[in-house]
Design an enzyme around this catalytic site. Sequence first.
Site: not given
Length: 437
Positions: A80, A234
């Site tokens: 990622h 997030e």
Amino acid sequence: MSSSFLSLPNSDRFVLANATLPAIAVDGFVTPAKEGLIAADIVVSAGRIEALLPAGTAPADLPSADLGHGMAWPCFVDMHTHLDKGHIWDRRPNPTGDFPGALDAVRSDREANWSAADVRARMEFSLKSAYAHGTHLIRTHLDSLAPQHRISFEVFSQVREAWKDRIALQAVALFPLDAITDAAFFKDLVEVIVTHKGLLGGVTQMWPDLDARLDLLFRTAADNGLDVDLHVDETQDKQVLTLKSIAEAKLRNRFEGAVTVGHCCSLARQDEDVAKATIDLVAEAKIAVVSLPMCNMYLQDRTPGRTPRYRGVTLFKELAAAGVATAVSSDNTRDPFYAYGDLDAVEVFREAVRILHLDHPLDEASRIVTRSPADILGRPDLGRIAVGQAADLVLFSARRWSEFLSRPQADRIVMRNGKGIDRRLPDYRDLDPIVKD
């Protein structure tokens, strides 16, 4: 370039003697382990691993390099990242260091500067760094709001081809899922993803019609044979928990492709019963989770003049204990979302161990930057050491975990196809022509 701690034999067939290997990253060779570490002689022939033998038993007539019990790891997997954002800090910093500031800074920089030449130059710089540090496979998310999706994916395809013999590359289209209902844009985006053999990604939020948006996402992915990789929750806001909806949507749509989610920070803020129910759903749906500990600690719970109370990372141990495939990764590099980093998996691993308490014991910790992310990305041929595999290894003078985790391992040796590579890192001055705003 830091000097290496040993010299490799100048031979097509040789032995790496008295090596210490992380057992979790080794296939087909079993020997007693201590703290998850095993001893072996590695026979290399014609660029591949010919044999794994008990330490001290390799044929004495072969050229040999004695590691003196130093470690040998497989090359790393960084699953990622954001290669398109990397290294813009000097021209577009984030003065507040928080998430809204990062969004604003990146948007401004993208609109002003992200030409094909700019994106490619920064991607190349990042890949040179990752390669020198020992990484073999990278998945990057690419900002994909129009018209950037066409610019960046075209560049990515060119870079993927240019780097195919050094680093394997995958790309995910990153866009806010509030744009998924723009039929013309979404149709064009999917066409670009399919053309460039990418993945469908996005950022989820707690919209009233989140389930409908996720259904459209999964139907589109299924219809086009695409895997999915999403940015999820997030935030430290415990009211935000789209992870549960994603797992339900994957099950509801009977989606058979691979699904990965990153971040999942708010999961750690949930009450125990809510967190457990969500984790159980994620496990049932066979969704993989990648934690980005360095970036999450940098952004999450940042308030001016106040010490952060939370680490910002997901419930990594609980997810793994429930059978969820888990890994860690670099995330951003020298951009408004994370001011630091160098795509060095050793740094990522070292910080993840500290931030997530992946120690005591450390026996299987090395999986998080080797075999686990390789498996999640559909490359079980990478991230492990096994007979018949390419001799793609990273060698360290460190013999034990305390030695490994206490220094940056700057004298490591990176081997590709049985040969040591030039580990000189690119000079930041190389970026001067493009990073001055």
